[in-house]
Write an enzyme that holds these catalytic residues in place. Structure first.
Site, mmCIF file in Angstrom:
data_model
loop_
_atom_site.group_PDB
_atom_site.id
_atom_site.type_symbol
_atom_site.label_atom_id
_atom_site.label_comp_id
_atom_site.label_asym_id
_atom_site.label_seq_id
_atom_site.Cartn_x
_atom_site.Cartn_y
_atom_site.Cartn_z
ATOM 1 N N TYR A 65 4.572 -0.295 9.931
ATOM 2 C CA TYR A 65 3.526 -1.319 9.812
ATOM 3 C C TYR A 65 2.613 -1.481 11.015
ATOM 4 O O TYR A 65 1.723 -2.316 10.999
ATOM 5 C CB TYR A 65 4.139 -2.665 9.419
ATOM 6 C CG TYR A 65 5.232 -3.167 10.352
ATOM 7 C CD1 TYR A 65 4.978 -3.438 11.687
ATOM 8 C CD2 TYR A 65 6.517 -3.402 9.863
ATOM 9 C CE1 TYR A 65 5.972 -3.899 12.522
ATOM 10 C CE2 TYR A 65 7.517 -3.871 10.690
ATOM 11 C CZ TYR A 65 7.230 -4.113 12.026
ATOM 12 O OH TYR A 65 8.210 -4.574 12.843
ATOM 13 N N LYS A 72 6.261 -17.418 5.426
ATOM 14 C CA LYS A 72 7.618 -17.183 4.919
ATOM 15 C C LYS A 72 7.843 -17.932 3.614
ATOM 16 O O LYS A 72 7.456 -19.099 3.495
ATOM 17 C CB LYS A 72 8.637 -17.655 5.949
ATOM 18 C CG LYS A 72 8.534 -16.880 7.262
ATOM 19 C CD LYS A 72 9.723 -16.005 7.459
ATOM 20 C CE LYS A 72 10.535 -16.458 8.622
ATOM 21 N NZ LYS A 72 11.771 -15.743 8.774
ATOM 22 N N LYS A 120 -2.701 -10.032 8.860
ATOM 23 C CA LYS A 120 -3.190 -9.487 10.124
ATOM 24 C C LYS A 120 -4.706 -9.380 10.084
ATOM 25 O O LYS A 120 -5.268 -9.011 9.042
ATOM 26 C CB LYS A 120 -2.623 -8.081 10.356
ATOM 27 C CG LYS A 120 -1.121 -8.032 10.423
ATOM 28 C CD LYS A 120 -0.597 -6.598 10.492
ATOM 29 C CE LYS A 120 0.922 -6.629 10.478
ATOM 30 N NZ LYS A 120 1.525 -5.312 10.305
ATOM 31 N N LYS A 166 6.530 -8.824 4.226
ATOM 32 C CA LYS A 166 7.376 -8.947 5.415
ATOM 33 C C LYS A 166 8.762 -8.440 5.027
ATOM 34 O O LYS A 166 9.540 -9.138 4.395
ATOM 35 C CB LYS A 166 7.426 -10.400 5.891
ATOM 36 C CG LYS A 166 8.102 -10.543 7.236
ATOM 37 C CD LYS A 166 7.898 -11.939 7.808
ATOM 38 C CE LYS A 166 8.393 -12.066 9.226
ATOM 39 N NZ LYS A 166 9.775 -11.685 9.419
ATOM 40 N N GLU A 171 0.360 -7.893 4.068
ATOM 41 C CA GLU A 171 1.479 -6.965 3.875
ATOM 42 C C GLU A 171 2.728 -7.738 3.530
ATOM 43 O O GLU A 171 2.814 -8.931 3.773
ATOM 44 C CB GLU A 171 1.775 -6.209 5.183
ATOM 45 C CG GLU A 171 0.758 -5.180 5.530
ATOM 46 C CD GLU A 171 0.934 -4.675 6.960
ATOM 47 O OE1 GLU A 171 2.060 -4.723 7.487
ATOM 48 O OE2 GLU A 171 -0.072 -4.249 7.527
ATOM 49 N N LEU A 229 6.292 -12.563 15.371
ATOM 50 C CA LEU A 229 5.131 -13.186 14.735
ATOM 51 C C LEU A 229 5.356 -14.683 14.695
ATOM 52 O O LEU A 229 6.487 -15.138 14.575
ATOM 53 C CB LEU A 229 4.991 -12.681 13.300
ATOM 54 C CG LEU A 229 4.623 -11.209 13.133
ATOM 55 C CD1 LEU A 229 4.797 -10.795 11.679
ATOM 56 C CD2 LEU A 229 3.196 -10.969 13.584
ATOM 57 N N TYR A 239 19.538 22.152 -5.841
ATOM 58 C CA TYR A 239 20.292 23.349 -5.512
ATOM 59 C C TYR A 239 19.459 24.263 -4.611
ATOM 60 O O TYR A 239 19.911 24.730 -3.572
ATOM 61 C CB TYR A 239 20.692 24.064 -6.800
ATOM 62 C CG TYR A 239 21.469 25.318 -6.548
ATOM 63 C CD1 TYR A 239 22.783 25.246 -6.099
ATOM 64 C CD2 TYR A 239 20.880 26.563 -6.722
ATOM 65 C CE1 TYR A 239 23.502 26.394 -5.835
ATOM 66 C CE2 TYR A 239 21.593 27.720 -6.463
ATOM 67 C CZ TYR A 239 22.902 27.632 -6.023
ATOM 68 O OH TYR A 239 23.600 28.765 -5.757
ATOM 69 N N ASP A 288 12.530 -7.363 5.087
ATOM 70 C CA ASP A 288 13.653 -8.041 5.730
ATOM 71 C C ASP A 288 14.709 -7.016 6.141
ATOM 72 O O ASP A 288 15.631 -6.718 5.403
ATOM 73 C CB ASP A 288 14.244 -9.058 4.746
ATOM 74 C CG ASP A 288 15.042 -10.123 5.470
ATOM 75 O OD1 ASP A 288 15.021 -10.146 6.721
ATOM 76 O OD2 ASP A 288 15.691 -10.931 4.788
HETATM 77 S S1 IVH Z 1 3.787 -6.840 12.356
HETATM 78 C C1 IVH Z 1 3.329 -8.040 17.042
HETATM 79 N N1 IVH Z 1 4.305 -6.419 9.857
HETATM 80 O O1 IVH Z 1 8.832 -9.354 11.303
HETATM 81 C C2 IVH Z 1 4.219 -8.126 15.881
HETATM 82 N N2 IVH Z 1 6.069 -7.243 11.216
HETATM 83 O O2 IVH Z 1 8.498 -11.593 13.750
HETATM 84 C C3 IVH Z 1 3.940 -7.041 14.933
HETATM 85 N N3 IVH Z 1 8.194 -7.500 10.011
HETATM 86 O O3 IVH Z 1 10.849 -8.369 13.636
HETATM 87 C C4 IVH Z 1 4.773 -7.201 13.729
HETATM 88 N N4 IVH Z 1 7.474 -6.808 8.065
HETATM 89 O O4 IVH Z 1 10.086 -6.354 12.370
HETATM 90 C C5 IVH Z 1 4.799 -6.843 11.020
HETATM 91 N N5 IVH Z 1 4.576 -5.946 7.603
HETATM 92 C C6 IVH Z 1 5.087 -6.362 8.765
HETATM 93 C C7 IVH Z 1 6.432 -6.761 8.920
HETATM 94 C C8 IVH Z 1 6.890 -7.202 10.164
HETATM 95 C C9 IVH Z 1 8.513 -7.253 8.738
HETATM 96 C C10 IVH Z 1 9.151 -8.038 11.011
HETATM 97 C C11 IVH Z 1 9.133 -7.347 12.331
HETATM 98 C C12 IVH Z 1 9.492 -8.424 13.339
HETATM 99 C C13 IVH Z 1 9.229 -9.681 12.612
HETATM 100 C C14 IVH Z 1 8.108 -10.393 13.299
#
Ligand code: IVH
Length: 671
Positions: A224, A315, A291, A115, A113, A84, A35, A117
């Site tokens: 990220y 994956k 990474k 990934k 990290e 990636l 509120y 979706d």
């Molecule tokens: S790093 C140079 N970190 O995955 C690429 N990507 O094929 C830097 N994604 O569409 C990407 N989680 O949107 C990175 N923790 C994460 C991620 C991530 C999801 C996605 C990203 C991209 C795809 C990469």
């Protein structure tokens, strides 16, 4: 208030609201009630309106959206948005590690990290303000969706701390599972197709034209990657921590959403943990991203044409099974939408037997290149029913031919239509196509609409087949003699049915309106329209402009209402219902009871009450202009608590500072 004073107050309010937003959405630790927050926001909006000269596109007032973008501008990315390289195997991860060690001496520190979706996003901040948000697009250029992104609460509009003057930050926009589920329930109820999965709903929402709708969708984000011409930190990990300090939502280390790994074994440990734990996350992930942490090393490793050499995605394999496709059948929904369904040889997948898989639409079938007799791979993801992800062409029977999508309705043989931009085919024969006719009646008798005891979908089927009912109004003309003797109908069941039909004449107007099954008019919209227009005649005579003016009614709903009443057959049904004595206006008592004492207030009613039932209280809230919701959030104005309210709800209300009121407090409020 002088101009100077107004300016000071505006700046002060923006800062305060920004801080409260951050505390609520990022830290989960609000210090003021909903509120109080709304009051501050209201004050800001009012001052900004009075002093447009101080407008700022990054003011917290912009979160509510409202800008409509007809088509999104395409803009070139300053740095291309690469993808990636993916792997599904641990051996390939070891290869990745070995490749890096060949190029770089000494120990390598990795960052692991999740990934996420969802949909990738690239944000630009100039002097601490969000100036641009682009989709990935084809990697070289993306769509400018800044107005939509501004409505996402976890994306800061203005930064704090020692941020660089100009930089880009990348991340993922996604929808949490709970919000996704709720959104789909609402969509189905209103006659929309549900989204196939959270990822589609996130990317679909980001491309909507009306940012006010985007603002209401439960989108979330994780950032990220920080991109600067010169990095202001030495490692990726430190940059992420810094981004958190500037106000971004970053993965939490305590939750193990992100972790440093000293070697590939640490990486495997992280993967193993999430391989099972991912099923307990409130959002979907499809893998783990690994990474190289140090920026200098990242630079040394560089990029291939498509992806960085310093990162890789591992994956998770979705559980899959291979089984023959026996046939494809086509279902016709209440709204005439056609859904192709794959009938499979039953197969065990993730603990359940799968016999059918959704094929969504014609494009899907074509993309898969399906042929009847093919052995297909089925997978279970975040979808409601399993989906077909591929075909094993090596097992394709000779002489098989590609599936040809139907051109005519499987039920009534009318030629199907497909509107431009829509994925679904429709049967346009709304009044002559049996599943559509029966679907309308089934919807009408359903619990949330007329709730007619003694009639179920089998009865509708029977009544329709016997030629006794083909519109909802026909249900009120049924006669004892014509029903007696029908299959499964003895005296008792006939009486039940007729009594149920008679009793439904007491059902209030808003539910009758919902029961008519006007496309996009779900339960909530029906209530809104009923309470606003008070009678069906007023509603039938409303123009498009007038409808759009009603709170929360958009153009799509308004147009659908107009179309519905423009059809003579529908007007006739309404007239017949009127003649049979159904409630087609808000009752005089109800009208007398209606106030706007609770306008703009949102309630959660929970527990057991002594004076009124929960439903009565909910109704009282609506009659006084308030709104009911199921779960407590920052947007909740009050929790109306009875006996035995769950401790978790209590705790949540307390932690969010939502006032908890009793039945008596409430009665006083509306008296
Ligand atoms: S790093 C140079 N970190 O995955 C690429 N990507 O094929 C830097 N994604 O569409 C990407 N989680 O949107 C990175 N923790 C994460 C991620 C991530 C999801 C996605 C990203 C991209 C795809 C990469």
């Amino acid at each position: 208030m002088s101009k100077e004073q107004a300016k000071d107050r505006i700046l002060e309010l923006r800062k305060e609201l920004q801080e409260h937003n951050h505390r609520y959405y990022m830290l989960d630790a609000p210090t003021i009630s909903d509120y109080e927050f709304d009051m501050l926001l209201e004050e800001l909006i009012k001052l900004e309106r009075e002093h447009p000269e101080f407008n700022d596109p990054n003011s917290p007032s912009q979160r509510v959206g409202g800008t409509v973008t007809k088509s999104f501008e395409t803009i070139k990315h300053k740095y291309p948005m690469l993808s990636l390289s993916n792997t599904y195997s641990r051996e390939e991860l070891e290869d990745f590690d070995a490749r890096i060690k060949k190029l770089i001496e000494g120990d390598i520190e990795y960052v692991c990290e999740l990934k996420y979706d969802g949909a990738a996003i690239s944000l630009t901040y100039t002097n601490g303000h969000l100036t641009q948000a682009l989709t990935r697009g084809d990697g070289t250029q993306g769509d400018n969706i800044t107005t939509n992104v501004k409505t996402i609460k976890t994306i800061p509009l203005s930064l704090k701390g020692d941020y660089p003057p100009e930089f880009e930050i990348r991340g993922e926009i996604f929808m949490k599972l709970e919000g996704f589920k709720k959104l789909n329930e609402d969509r189905v109820e209103a006659g929309f197709e549900p989204f196939a999965n959270p990822r589609n709903s996130a990317s679909g929402t980001l491309k909507m034209q009306d940012s006010a709708i985007v603002a209401k969708r439960p989108l979330d984000s994780f950032l990220y990657y920080v991109m600067e011409d010169r990095h202001s930190a030495e490692t990726h990990y430190d940059s992420i921590i810094k981004a958190g300090e500037w106000g971004f939502k970053i993965p939490r280390q305590e939750k193990r959403y992100i972790a440093k790994a000293q070697n590939i074994d640490d990486v495997f440990e992280f993967i193993n943990y999430w391989d099972t734990e991912r099923h307990n996350l409130p959002f979907e992930i499809d893998g783990i991203v690994i990474k190289v942490n140090n920026y200098n090393l990242q630079e040394q490793l560089g990029f291939t044409a498509k992806s960085p050499r310093w990162a890789i995605a591992y994956k998770f394999k979705a559980e899959q099974a291979a089984t023959p496709l026996n046939s494809i059948t086509y279902q016709v929904g209440r709204t005439g939408a056609i859904t192709p369904v794959a009938n499979l040889e039953p197969v065990l997948l993730a603990g359940t037997t799968v016999k059918r898989a959704s094929l969504h639409n014609a494009d899907q079938i074509e993309k898969l290149g399906l042929r009847v007799g093919d052995t297909v791979f089925v997978e279970k993801g975040g979808e409601i029913i399993p989906k077909i992800v591929g075909v094993d062409e090596t097992l394709r029977p000779p002489n098989s031919i590609p599936v040809e999508y139907i051109t005519h309705c499987p039920e009534c043989n009318t030629e199907l239509v497909r509107k431009e931009g829509e994925a679904q085919h429709y049967c346009p024969n709304e009044y002559g196509c049996p599943p559509q006719i029966k679907g309308k009646m089934e919807h009408f008798i359903s619990r949330k609409a007329m709730d007619i005891d003694g009639i179920g979908s089998e009865t509708i089927e029977l009544l329709y087949n016997q030629g006794l009912a083909s519109t909802v109004a026909d249900l009120y003309q049924l006669q004892y003699d014509e029903l007696l003797g029908l299959e499964r109908f003895a005296e008792k069941s006939v009486t039940n049915l007729l009594e149920g039909v008679e009793a439904s004449k007491q059902i209030p107007f808003e539910r009758v309106l919902y029961g008519l099954g006007i496309r996009y008019v779900g339960e909530t919209v029906a209530k809104k329209l009923a309470f606003h227009y008070k009678t069906i005649d007023n509603l039938m005579n409303a123009t498009l402009e007038q409808l759009v003016d009603v709170d929360e009614i958009g153009e799509k709903i308004a147009q659908s209402v107009i179309d519905y009443f423009a059809d003579e057959r529908n007007r006739q049904v309404v007239e017949n219902l009127k003649a049979h004595g159904l409630n087609l206006e808000i009752s005089a008592e109800e009208q007398a009871d209606m106030t706007d004492k609770l306008a703009g207030k949102t309630f959660v009613v929970s527990g057991v009450f002594s004076k009124f039932s929960r439903d009565e209280l909910k109704k009282a809230i609506e009659k006084n202009g308030g709104k009911n919701t199921g779960s407590i959030s920052k947007k909740t104005s009050y929790v109306l608590a009875g006996e035995n309210m769950g401790p978790s709800k209590l705790q949540k209300a307390e932690s969010l500072g939502v006032p908890i009121i009793s039945e008596d407090d409430f009665i006083e409020m509306i008296s």
